[in-house]
Write a protein that holds these residues in place. Structure first.
Motif, mmCIF file in Angstrom:
data_model
loop_
_atom_site.group_PDB
_atom_site.id
_atom_site.type_symbol
_atom_site.label_atom_id
_atom_site.label_comp_id
_atom_site.label_asym_id
_atom_site.label_seq_id
_atom_site.Cartn_x
_atom_site.Cartn_y
_atom_site.Cartn_z
ATOM 1 N N UNK A 84 0.808 -1.220 0.000
ATOM 2 C CA UNK A 84 0.000 0.000 0.000
ATOM 3 C C UNK A 84 0.840 1.269 0.000
ATOM 4 N N UNK A 85 2.153 1.126 0.071
ATOM 5 C CA UNK A 85 3.023 2.296 0.091
ATOM 6 C C UNK A 85 3.124 2.968 1.443
ATOM 7 N N UNK A 86 2.655 2.305 2.502
ATOM 8 C CA UNK A 86 2.725 2.881 3.848
ATOM 9 C C UNK A 86 4.138 2.804 4.417
ATOM 10 N N UNK A 87 4.899 1.780 3.992
ATOM 11 C CA UNK A 87 6.264 1.591 4.486
ATOM 12 C C UNK A 87 7.220 1.516 3.296
ATOM 13 N N UNK A 88 8.443 1.980 3.535
ATOM 14 C CA UNK A 88 9.444 2.015 2.467
ATOM 15 C C UNK A 88 10.319 0.777 2.437
ATOM 16 N N UNK A 89 10.481 0.143 3.567
ATOM 17 C CA UNK A 89 11.210 -1.117 3.647
ATOM 18 C C UNK A 89 10.844 -1.821 4.936
ATOM 19 N N UNK A 209 19.834 -27.617 15.423
ATOM 20 C CA UNK A 209 19.995 -27.133 14.054
ATOM 21 C C UNK A 209 19.496 -28.187 13.070
ATOM 22 N N UNK A 210 18.853 -27.723 11.994
ATOM 23 C CA UNK A 210 18.346 -28.625 10.964
ATOM 24 C C UNK A 210 19.499 -29.055 10.060
ATOM 25 N N UNK A 211 19.687 -30.348 9.921
ATOM 26 C CA UNK A 211 20.779 -30.872 9.099
ATOM 27 C C UNK A 211 20.390 -31.019 7.630
ATOM 28 N N UNK A 212 19.078 -31.035 7.354
ATOM 29 C CA UNK A 212 18.618 -31.107 5.966
ATOM 30 C C UNK A 212 19.052 -29.863 5.202
ATOM 31 N N UNK A 213 19.261 -30.024 3.904
ATOM 32 C CA UNK A 213 19.476 -28.878 3.027
ATOM 33 C C UNK A 213 18.101 -28.410 2.604
ATOM 34 N N UNK A 214 17.547 -27.450 3.356
ATOM 35 C CA UNK A 214 16.179 -27.001 3.132
ATOM 36 C C UNK A 214 16.070 -26.189 1.849
ATOM 37 N N UNK A 215 17.047 -25.316 1.634
ATOM 38 C CA UNK A 215 17.051 -24.480 0.440
ATOM 39 C C UNK A 215 18.403 -24.615 -0.255
ATOM 40 N N UNK A 216 18.678 -23.726 -1.198
ATOM 41 C CA UNK A 216 19.946 -23.800 -1.916
ATOM 42 C C UNK A 216 20.900 -22.735 -1.390
ATOM 43 N N UNK A 217 21.414 -21.889 -2.263
ATOM 44 C CA UNK A 217 22.423 -20.912 -1.858
ATOM 45 C C UNK A 217 21.887 -19.860 -0.896
ATOM 46 N N UNK A 218 20.566 -19.712 -0.841
ATOM 47 C CA UNK A 218 19.987 -18.682 0.027
ATOM 48 C C UNK A 218 19.726 -19.176 1.443
ATOM 49 N N UNK A 219 20.014 -20.418 1.725
ATOM 50 C CA UNK A 219 19.649 -20.999 3.023
ATOM 51 C C UNK A 219 20.275 -20.233 4.188
ATOM 52 N N UNK A 220 19.404 -19.843 5.124
ATOM 53 C CA UNK A 220 19.857 -19.182 6.340
ATOM 54 C C UNK A 220 20.167 -17.712 6.183
ATOM 55 N N UNK A 221 20.138 -17.199 4.957
ATOM 56 C CA UNK A 221 20.462 -15.795 4.743
ATOM 57 C C UNK A 221 19.290 -14.897 5.124
ATOM 58 N N UNK A 222 19.626 -13.743 5.678
ATOM 59 C CA UNK A 222 18.618 -12.777 6.114
ATOM 60 C C UNK A 222 18.750 -11.500 5.301
ATOM 61 N N UNK A 223 17.603 -10.904 4.958
ATOM 62 C CA UNK A 223 17.586 -9.735 4.084
ATOM 63 C C UNK A 223 16.658 -8.649 4.623
ATOM 64 N N UNK A 224 16.831 -7.448 4.095
ATOM 65 C CA UNK A 224 15.841 -6.395 4.241
ATOM 66 C C UNK A 224 14.905 -6.520 3.045
ATOM 67 N N UNK A 225 13.643 -6.173 3.239
ATOM 68 C CA UNK A 225 12.627 -6.352 2.201
ATOM 69 C C UNK A 225 12.137 -4.988 1.711
ATOM 70 N N UNK A 226 12.015 -4.842 0.393
ATOM 71 C CA UNK A 226 11.590 -3.583 -0.206
ATOM 72 C C UNK A 226 10.497 -3.817 -1.241
ATOM 73 N N UNK A 227 9.677 -2.800 -1.496
ATOM 74 C CA UNK A 227 8.645 -2.946 -2.525
ATOM 75 C C UNK A 227 9.280 -2.998 -3.906
#
Length: 269
Positions: A84-89, A209-227
């Motif tokens: 809705x454009x209320x937040x920038x990130x 800790x989960x020993x399975x490979x749940x995802x690929x190269x992005x596993x465990x990575x944290x990000x900021x989210x933007x529109x």
């Protein structure tokens, strides 16, 4: 003559103050959404916003043309507000998933933490397959819910994991307490937050800790989210450049030690 010099200096000070005030007023305000309930990434201490994500955002925009203000929002309302454009990130321990990537932009990663399964004392789960037939709670639309939903869809021959969906206002602490009181069997969450909360609140739970490979190269990575719009693209370019600089000058490592008690940034590239 002396009086004229004093008046001139006073005028110079006033003009300098006015210039600084005008500069401050000319800064573009960015509203950053966070649920303030995902320690140690984001939480409130009194009226102050605290946490790794919060301090990273502050460092990113320090000395820039932007002025940052934080707003506490229920988790499941954050993306609605971005739409809705209320937040920038948004700064809220966001992990990558394909569904989210179709609608939003991800910054460069700011930390890496593997997934963990929290369960009752003496019950250790290190694989998603061990969760077959077990019950959990998750926020609809969260990365953790999607991982469990995907496992159920990919293993139709197994007893499904029962996912009870809760409101975004239901904090992780409340869900962890439901393991203690026997309402659910486990919570899938990030290892940093799980370990932090269990220790901080003295919960008698096991974090594995989960020993399975749940995802690929992005596993465990944290990000900021933007529109995913022009403003979001402009901000992403600025943010990514600053993240690289903060990693290089050791700021991210210092904040990681402060909030996580270890190095969770050296392998984020």
């Amino acid at each position: 003559m002396k009086r004229m010099k004093i008046l001139f200096l006073a005028l110079a000070v006033l003009l300098a103050g006015a210039s600084l005030s005008a500069y401050a007023d000319s800064k573009e305000t960015l509203v950053v959404a966070t649920d303030s309930d995902t320690a140690p990434f984001t939480y409130k201490k009194g009226n102050s916003f605290k946490g790794y994500d919060i301090d990273v955002v502050k460092a990113i925009f320090k000395g820039s043309k932007y002025k940052v203000t934080f707003k506490t929002v229920p988790f499941d309302s954050i993306t609605v507000g971005l739409d809705a454009g209320k937040y920038d990130l948004a700064a809220n321990d966001y992990n990558y998933n394909e569904e989210r990537a179709q609608k939003y932009l991800f910054s460069d990663p700011i930390s890496r933490s593997n997934y963990a399964i929290t369960s009752a004392k003496g019950k250790k789960y290190t694989s998603l397959s061990q969760l077959s037939g077990k019950t959990t709670e998750a926020i609809a639309g969260s990365n953790y819910a999607q991982i469990l939903e995907n496992w159920n869809a990919e293993h139709p021959d197994k007893t499904p994991i029962t996912i009870n969906y809760v409101e975004g206002t239901t904090g992780i602490s409340s869900r962890l307490k439901n393991i203690e009181n026997g309402k659910i069997d486990f919570i899938l969450y990030d290892a940093i937050s799980s370990s932090y909360i269990v220790k901080d609140q003295g919960m008698d739970l096991t974090v594995s800790s989960v020993k399975d490979k749940v995802e690929k190269s992005t596993e465990g990575l944290e990000y900021l989210l933007l529109p995913k719009n022009d403003k979001g693209k402009t901000l992403k370019t600025f943010i990514d450049k600053r993240i690289k600089a903060l990693k290089k000058d050791g700021t991210l490592a210092k904040l990681s030690q402060t909030y996580f008690g270890g190095d969770y940034v050296s392998d984020i590239d």
